[in-house]
Design a protein around this motif. Sequence first.
Motif, PDB file in Angstrom:
ATOM      1  N   SER A   1     -25.943  14.842  13.910  1.00 11.72           N
ATOM      2  CA  SER A   1     -24.504  15.050  14.047  1.00 11.72           C
ATOM      3  C   SER A   1     -23.867  14.484  12.783  1.00 11.72           C
ATOM      4  N   PRO A   2     -23.151  15.305  12.001  1.00  3.73           N
ATOM      5  CA  PRO A   2     -22.637  14.846  10.708  1.00  3.73           C
ATOM      6  C   PRO A   2     -21.412  13.953  10.830  1.00  3.73           C
ATOM      7  N   ASP A   3     -21.164  13.200   9.777  1.00  2.00           N
ATOM      8  CA  ASP A   3     -19.938  12.413   9.675  1.00  2.00           C
ATOM      9  C   ASP A   3     -18.895  13.215   8.907  1.00  2.00           C
ATOM     10  N   PHE A   4     -17.640  13.015   9.281  1.00  2.00           N
ATOM     11  CA  PHE A   4     -16.554  13.530   8.456  1.00  2.00           C
ATOM     12  C   PHE A   4     -16.298  12.490   7.368  1.00  2.00           C
ATOM     13  N   VAL A   5     -16.319  12.928   6.102  1.00  2.00           N
ATOM     14  CA  VAL A   5     -16.156  12.016   4.972  1.00  2.00           C
ATOM     15  C   VAL A   5     -14.839  12.320   4.265  1.00  2.00           C
ATOM     16  N   TYR A   6     -14.045  11.283   4.073  1.00  2.00           N
ATOM     17  CA  TYR A   6     -12.714  11.435   3.493  1.00  2.00           C
ATOM     18  C   TYR A   6     -12.556  10.416   2.366  1.00  2.00           C
ATOM     19  N   ILE A   7     -12.381  10.911   1.150  1.00  2.00           N
ATOM     20  CA  ILE A   7     -12.136  10.052  -0.005  1.00  2.00           C
ATOM     21  C   ILE A   7     -10.626   9.881  -0.127  1.00  2.00           C
ATOM     22  N   VAL A   8     -10.141   8.647  -0.047  1.00  2.00           N
ATOM     23  CA  VAL A   8      -8.697   8.430   0.020  1.00  2.00           C
ATOM     24  C   VAL A   8      -8.226   7.405  -1.004  1.00  2.00           C
ATOM     25  N   SER A   9      -6.945   7.474  -1.283  1.00  2.00           N
ATOM     26  CA  SER A   9      -6.298   6.532  -2.207  1.00  2.00           C
ATOM     27  C   SER A   9      -6.329   5.121  -1.632  1.00  2.00           C
ATOM     28  N   THR A  10      -6.581   4.155  -2.504  1.00  2.00           N
ATOM     29  CA  THR A  10      -6.563   2.754  -2.068  1.00  2.00           C
ATOM     30  C   THR A  10      -5.143   2.286  -1.760  1.00  2.00           C
ATOM     31  N   ASP A  11      -4.145   3.096  -2.131  1.00  2.00           N
ATOM     32  CA  ASP A  11      -2.745   2.721  -1.877  1.00  2.00           C
ATOM     33  C   ASP A  11      -2.290   3.050  -0.463  1.00  2.00           C
ATOM     34  N   ILE A  12      -3.015   3.930   0.221  1.00  2.00           N
ATOM     35  CA  ILE A  12      -2.572   4.347   1.561  1.00  2.00           C
ATOM     36  C   ILE A  12      -2.737   3.210   2.555  1.00  2.00           C
ATOM     37  N   ARG A  13      -1.694   2.976   3.315  1.00  2.00           N
ATOM     38  CA  ARG A  13      -1.730   1.947   4.343  1.00  2.00           C
ATOM     39  C   ARG A  13      -1.481   2.584   5.713  1.00  2.00           C
ATOM     40  N   HIS A  14      -1.982   1.896   6.719  1.00  2.00           N
ATOM     41  CA  HIS A  14      -1.884   2.378   8.107  1.00  2.00           C
ATOM     42  C   HIS A  14      -2.565   3.730   8.275  1.00  2.00           C
ATOM     43  N   LEU A  15      -3.687   3.885   7.581  1.00  2.00           N
ATOM     44  CA  LEU A  15      -4.474   5.115   7.714  1.00  2.00           C
ATOM     45  C   LEU A  15      -5.358   4.979   8.953  1.00  2.00           C
TER      46      LEU A  15
ATOM     47  N   THR B   1      -3.502  14.246  11.368  1.00  2.00           N
ATOM     48  CA  THR B   1      -2.723  14.195  12.603  1.00  2.00           C
ATOM     49  C   THR B   1      -1.626  13.139  12.557  1.00  2.00           C
ATOM     50  N   TYR B   2      -1.921  11.990  11.965  1.00  2.00           N
ATOM     51  CA  TYR B   2      -0.948  10.893  11.923  1.00  2.00           C
ATOM     52  C   TYR B   2      -0.459  10.602  10.504  1.00  2.00           C
ATOM     53  N   ILE B   3      -0.391  11.637   9.690  1.00  2.00           N
ATOM     54  CA  ILE B   3       0.039  11.464   8.303  1.00  2.00           C
ATOM     55  C   ILE B   3       1.473  10.933   8.221  1.00  2.00           C
ATOM     56  N   TYR B   4       2.279  11.211   9.234  1.00  2.00           N
ATOM     57  CA  TYR B   4       3.667  10.737   9.217  1.00  2.00           C
ATOM     58  C   TYR B   4       3.748   9.215   9.358  1.00  2.00           C
ATOM     59  N   ASP B   5       2.661   8.583   9.805  1.00  2.00           N
ATOM     60  CA  ASP B   5       2.620   7.123   9.947  1.00  2.00           C
ATOM     61  C   ASP B   5       2.095   6.419   8.692  1.00  2.00           C
ATOM     62  N   TRP B   6       1.487   7.180   7.781  1.00  2.00           N
ATOM     63  CA  TRP B   6       0.947   6.567   6.567  1.00  2.00           C
ATOM     64  C   TRP B   6       2.094   6.122   5.656  1.00  2.00           C
ATOM     65  N   TYR B   7       1.845   5.125   4.827  1.00  2.00           N
ATOM     66  CA  TYR B   7       2.826   4.736   3.817  1.00  2.00           C
ATOM     67  C   TYR B   7       2.108   4.142   2.608  1.00  2.00           C
TER      68      TYR B   7
END
Length: 581
Positions: free
Chosen positions: A524-538, A551-557
């Motif tokens: 069963s594979p993993d979903f892999v997401y490379i993200v900015s170190t600046d994103i908070r509340h991810l 889904t919860y991108i509106y909560d990121w800052y």
Amino acid sequence: MSISTDLSSVARSLSRRKKLAILALATVGTASLLVVLWQLNNSILIGVPENGGVLREGVIGAPRFINPLLAISDTDRDLTAVIYSGLIRKGKDGKYVPDLAEHFEVSADGKTYTFYLRQNLTWHDSEPITAADVVFTINRAVDPAVKSPRASNWEGITVTAKSDRVVTFTLPQAYSAFISHATIGILPAHIWKNIPAETLAFSELNTRPIGSGPYFVANVKNTNDGLPVYYSLLAFNNFALGRPHIKEIDFYFYPNEEELVKAKEKKVIDNLSGITPATAKKLGRFGTRVEKMPLPRVFGIFWNQNEAKIFTQTEVRQALDQSLDRQYIVTNILDGFATAIDGPLPPASLGYETKNLQVEPIGLRIKKLKTTLAAAGWQKGADSILQKKVGKETWRLEFTITTADTVELKAIATLAKNTWEKLGAKVNIKVQDVSDLQQTSIRPRKYDALLFGMSTAVDSDLYSFWHSRERTDPGLNVALYANPTADKLLEKIKTEKDPTFLAGYIKKLSTEIINDRPAVFIYSPDFVYIVSTDIRHLELPFITIPSDRLTYIYDWYLATDKIWPIFVKQAEVASTTIKVN
């Protein structure tokens, strides 16, 4: 004599050196006091998300159908996820939370769902959202002229607007997985109603969408050939769940993984997904922030007994299953971005049980399994390939693995081939691009063995993949599995609402399938997401498809501001009462 006169007299009597000393002490005292006050202030201030900033998302492929009824590609789904809203959305714990609907009710018999819309909802163009929009969307979804891939989710279901804010769904029978379908994005009827169903797929609204999600399309840049380079999206102030913190989200489109990774290295984009495990591992070594979550997908090699009669033999399925080293595949081919499995359920799904999949050294393993095959009548032929006399026929242990043209699947097919040829089999490999594989192999069921993956629902409703009615297209039972006991369990799973009984049925089904070995379940594979170190509340929800990450991108800052506690509630109120764009 006054106090001021006395102080003046004392001051005149002090030497210059003493005056400087007193001044220094006063300065130090003042500075210390300021430091203490600053520390006290900081200890009292509360960090809150700061609105603003730009986030750049890189994806492979250009959008074509930014439409919840038509979105098929990951790029289409990504944009649809942030531009449209459904009645509910997936929660962070695998359950569902309100979105356009402030709450919903389910009848005692499980056949009627009633949703109550929030007040003062609007589309990105400021027009009001009503229950009529929900009815319009579902009716379009089931219209055969639209050819929506989501049509089957709504077949036999009646949708009715009871008022502007109340909509009901009446099901022909209780169906526990129905609630997951209510996440579908709702279309604005006032824009789409004049577009015939037959031409809906050709409308420019599919690339210039208007929805009610957290972000709206502000700008689109195309090449001279009309291909999109990027979409610039801005925060929608009247989003049902509150104004998003990040002001702007830009989606950049790339033709392949190589170009996507280059853009990341050049800092053109901040986030990316849809990459191979090897690339994710490489980027992780350079200090990149890598987020991963298990996907509800099961990859395996599915036997087609109609095309290859050798798979009707239990000892053959058993030997092929037990000889493959799943953990080796996860560690060395998938670079650890997966979980080894030996059944039809992915990790974290209801009914899943962890097992130790360590195997004996391959030499010893092969030796034992050769003995098992020999005891069942399989002997070496003139070319050293195992064969068996079955009635008047002689069956050779020879077959072809058909799979998609991806690095990982080709590597797994090659490992399986090499392993099984040590048993005495003759194994061929056929590689096709995904569209050809679907049209010429999977749909007509023209393959001996299919190395492919299946996506299961959050509630582990496996009906489409294992019920005997689903053996032919458009069913998804690619192993052509038929077992009356499994069929009855699948039918119970489809309607059962009690979590305890549901888990019990799923475990029994899993055991039944494992005992029959209609496939070699591998990982069963993993979903892999490379993200900015600046994103908070991810915070990522339970990932079913890649677009779920948003889904919860509106909560990121991207930054925080510090304010006194008494102002926190005022800030929250302001963010929910700001006017529409």
